[in-house]
Design an enzyme around this catalytic site. Structure first.
Site, short mmCIF file in Angstrom:
data_model
loop_
_atom_site.label_atom_id
_atom_site.label_comp_id
_atom_site.label_asym_id
_atom_site.label_seq_id
_atom_site.Cartn_x
_atom_site.Cartn_y
_atom_site.Cartn_z
N CYS A 97 0.87 -1.13 -0.03
CA CYS A 97 0.13 -0.25 -0.02
C CYS A 97 1.03 1.14 0.14
CB CYS A 97 -0.87 -0.03 1.34
SG CYS A 97 -0.05 0.29 2.91
N CYS A 140 2.99 1.75 3.10
CA CYS A 140 4.28 0.74 2.83
C CYS A 140 5.22 1.53 2.05
CB CYS A 140 4.09 -0.53 2.32
SG CYS A 140 3.04 -1.77 3.28
N ASP A 192 -2.40 -23.20 -7.21
CA ASP A 192 -1.19 -23.61 -5.95
C ASP A 192 -1.89 -23.34 -4.51
OD1 ASP A 192 1.39 -23.71 -4.63
OD2 ASP A 192 1.37 -21.51 -4.43
N ASP A 239 1.84 -18.35 -6.86
CA ASP A 239 2.66 -17.12 -6.60
C ASP A 239 4.21 -17.43 -6.01
OD1 ASP A 239 2.39 -18.68 -4.03
OD2 ASP A 239 2.79 -16.93 -2.87
N ASP A 244 6.33 -22.14 -8.70
CA ASP A 244 5.19 -22.14 -9.48
C ASP A 244 5.45 -21.41 -10.81
OD1 ASP A 244 3.49 -23.23 -7.70
OD2 ASP A 244 3.23 -21.31 -6.67
#
Length: 729
Positions: free
Chosen positions: A45, A48, A448, A628, A632
């Site tokens: 955000c 952050c 996942d 993620d 993967d």
């Protein structure tokens, strides 16, 4: 007094605009020295961003710090003596995990030169078009012969350099196609532009009434607009293989004769001893020679619980050392590490996906040869009918312009841009130009587990089974550890109003847990074997107070917001749902049962995930992969289309076609519906373009449309296609 120098102004607006636009583009590229790139996966955000940028700016020697929220990356301009470790420590001090990225590897992906180049050419074409149009209005208004000829020559002076500069992408691509003996959309475009210019120069040299420089420029402008829209929809797409290579640690601490030295990872050899400190990422594959700790393997396997590390354990590049220093003997370095092999696997998968043929490309294969044949027949027919090259050229140019694939060129990017905007407002960022078309075809969705369907953070499930005194002791021990289970236990205990007990002599034993003394008794919180407890099938941390029997805090992975709703909606729409995870069988089976997923696979390695995706494709299924983790990445690249949450690792987000910007998974099902609607709009646009050609082409062929009228008709069809695309918004 000396007069100020006046800027020189050229008679050609394109000549004025091009250097200025080029200067702007070059200025944007001058920013390389002293740059450190950090991956900051936990930013989410604006607050952050402010916190991270402030923390980095306060490090001595840092001149500037900028955070890219979409890429979850911080770019730091600093003096040469500033080490990446200082920046990582500064971010750790404010609660943010950070990893150094190889800025050299990423430099090619940080500058969007192609986008700036297209925008610059579009701006020049638009500026020149407006000027030539003003001159054309005067000619249309009945200017006398001398004035008309002058305005035509001025138009030529503006148009010719502009077409050479702005039309360069079309000329280059058309020439490339012709050299390889094939046709593409750019070949009829270039022929139309050249015919319009040649016809206009001929008319001007003969003092003719009509010149079509404005038509040629308008053609270039609309086509560049379509090309730029297409570019914008995939501007954030980068190579996942490059990002995986950037994740490789650029420096390592080599130990020789008891002396530590920091060296570039390229200098390491098999058999070298490498020291990896707590918080460091493994630079090589190897075997632990000395030390005990815990390893975070979630990037490679998806397993949330750290693995106990002791001498003899095999480690892989990319794993994170959590609690204690480890001495590693290298068994594979550079391009032979597991991380680099995964990058190669991803590169192969990306190459396969790039072979996907879009609807526009399929249309171009049929369209381009048809246009050439029609224009050539028109020229030949009119020449044989009139024996007048001038008339035949005019009509051939009109046919080429009126059939020029502006509407086709805009059909896909206009819809993609509108659909991308609609999905962006719902929290999804489309990265790849053909992602929407591929998403509309999906019939199987593969998820996942860790970090995708679940939040990737453990939660205590049996806090109520403990007495207040036990919780207080557990909190006192847990709050001094950075272990994920300790952090989760501390958070849960504080949320229930628990205060820490007075525990003395607290110490963390790497790889085992935390211990101290409470009321004269030894208290421990950690592994089952260390506390004298029996191992649990479920993830657990064991508390033992004195000689009492150890009790287990049980943990489960929390569901991500909207996960249950997304799975239920996809099942209702008839999609087949599969769960693939590198986590343990018990954890995967529990989640599959909770969400009603009948097909699942646990303990899956990255290669196995990619192979399973490929086997689905061989069965004729079109697969959407949602994941993620680093483990993967190959599966994301191998899938027909892929989605990653914004919280995913850089490499996983880059390998995917679509990024889920929020934490809620529920938009996934609606995104498929939007993609199907977008595909319908694209097909409608092709039908509109076809209908326009059916009406307009006969008029041009029989000589009822001059090149100017053809250009206006072409523009109107382009606008119609764009307006139809906007219905998606």
């Amino acid at each position: 007094m000396v007069a100020a120098a006046r800027p020189q102004i050229s008679a050609c607006p394109a000549c004025d605009a091009a250097p200025a636009a080029e200067a702007l583009a070059e200025a944007a590229l001058a920013e390389e020295r002293g740059r450190i790139a950090l991956s900051v996966p936990t930013v989410h955000c604006a607050a952050c961003i402010a916190t991270v940028e402030t923390a980095l700016a306060q490090v001595p020697g840092v001149t500037s710090a900028r955070v890219n929220l979409t890429l979850k990356r911080a770019s730091v301009e600093a003096e040469v003596e500033v080490a990446p470790d200082q920046l990582i420590d500064a971010l750790a001090g404010v609660g943010y995990e950070a990893h150094e990225l190889d800025a050299g590897t990423l430099s090619a992906t940080q500058t969007d030169k192609a986008g700036r180049d297209l925008l610059m050419r579009l701006a020049v074409a638009g500026f020149a078009s407006m000027n030539v149009m003003l001159l054309s209005v005067s000619v249309w208004s009945g200017a006398e012969a001398a004035t008309r000829d002058l305005f035509h020559w001025i138009s030529a002076a503006i148009a010719l350099p502009t077409i050479v500069f702005s039309g360069k992408p079309f000329f280059v691509h058309a020439w490339s196609a012709l050299r390889h003996r094939r046709l593409n959309m750019d070949v009829p475009i270039v022929l139309a532009i050249l015919l319009a210019v040649v016809t206009s120069l001929w008319e001007t040299s003969l003092s003719g009434e009509h010149a079509y420089f404005d038509a040629a420029l308008t053609l270039v402008f609309f086509l560049l607009a379509g090309r730029y829209l297409d570019h914008r929809t995939r501007a954030v797409a980068r190579s996942a293989a490059e990002e995986l290579a950037a994740l490789e640690v650029p420096r390592a601490i080599r130990v020789q004769d008891g002396q530590e030295e920091t060296v570039a990872v390229q200098e390491l050899c098999i058999g070298d001893l490498i020291l990896v400190r707590p918080g460091g990422r493994m630079p090589v594959d190897g075997e632990i020679i000395e030390g005990r700790s815990e390893l975070d393997r979630s990037l490679l396997t998806g397993e949330t619980v750290p693995v106990f590390a002791e001498p003899g354990l095999i480690v892989s590049a990319g794993e994170v050392n959590l609690t204690g220093p480890l001495l590693i003997r290298a068994s594979a370095v550079g391009e032979h590490t597991s991380l680099h092999r995964m990058a190669d696997l991803v590169a192969v998968a990306e190459a396969g996906r790039s072979n996907y043929t879009s609807l526009a490309d399929k249309a171009a294969k049929l369209y381009a040869p048809g246009v050439h044949i029609l224009s050539a027949l028109s020229f030949l027919g009119w020449y044989l009918y009139t024996f007048d090259v001038r008339t035949a050229l005019n009509i051939a140019a009109a046919v080429l312009i009126i059939t020029c694939p502006c509407a086709l060129g805009l059909a896909v990017p206009a819809v993609t841009t509108a659909a991308s905007g609609r999905l962006f407002r719902k929290g999804m960022l489309i990265k790849h130009s053909t992602a929407l078309e591929r998403l509309a075809q999906v019939d199987t969705v593969v998820f996942d587990k860790t970090g995708t369907l679940t939040a990737g953070t453990p939660e205590v499930t049996n806090l109520g089974a403990f007495a207040p005194e036990e919780l207080s002791v557990a909190l006192a021990l847990a709050q001094g550890s950075a272990h994920p289970l300790s952090v989760a236990l501390s958070k849960a205990a504080r949320a229930h109003g628990v205060s820490p007990a007075v525990v003395t002599d607290i110490e963390e034993v790497p790889g085992y847990g935390t211990q101290g003394r409470y009321d004269g008794q030894l208290v421990r919180l950690g592994r089952a074997s260390w506390t004298g407890a029996s191992a649990q099938e479920q993830t657990a941390a064991h508390l033992r107070i004195g000689e009492a029997e150890a009790k287990a805090f049980l943990f489960a992975d929390a569901l991500r917001e909207g996960a249950a709703e997304a799975v239920a909606a996809l099942k209702r729409s008839g999609k087949e749902i599969v769960l693939l995870s590198g986590d343990t069988s018990g954890a995967v089976a529990a989640l599959a049962k909770r969400l009603g997923i009948s097909q699942w696979l646990a303990d899956a390695l990255p290669e196995e995930k990619a192979q399973r995706i490929q086997s689905f494709a061989e069965e004729g299924k079109t697969v959407l992969m949602v994941g993620d983790g680093l483990n993967d990445t190959a599966a994301l690249a191998a899938a027909h289309v892929s989605i990653s949450p914004a919280s995913a690792l850089d490499a996983a987000r880059v390998a995917s076609d679509i990024v889920l910007l929020g934490s809620d998974l529920s938009p996934i099902s609606t995104s498929i519906e939007t993609a199907q609607a977008a595909t319908r709009r694209i097909r409608e646009n092709f039908r509109i373009a076809t209908l326009y050609n059916i009406i307009a082409v006969p008029l041009a062929v029989v000589g009822l449309a001059t090149p100017l009228i053809a250009a206006l008709a072409m523009s109107s069809s382009s606008i119609t296609v764009s307006l139809n695309a906007l219905r998606l918004r």
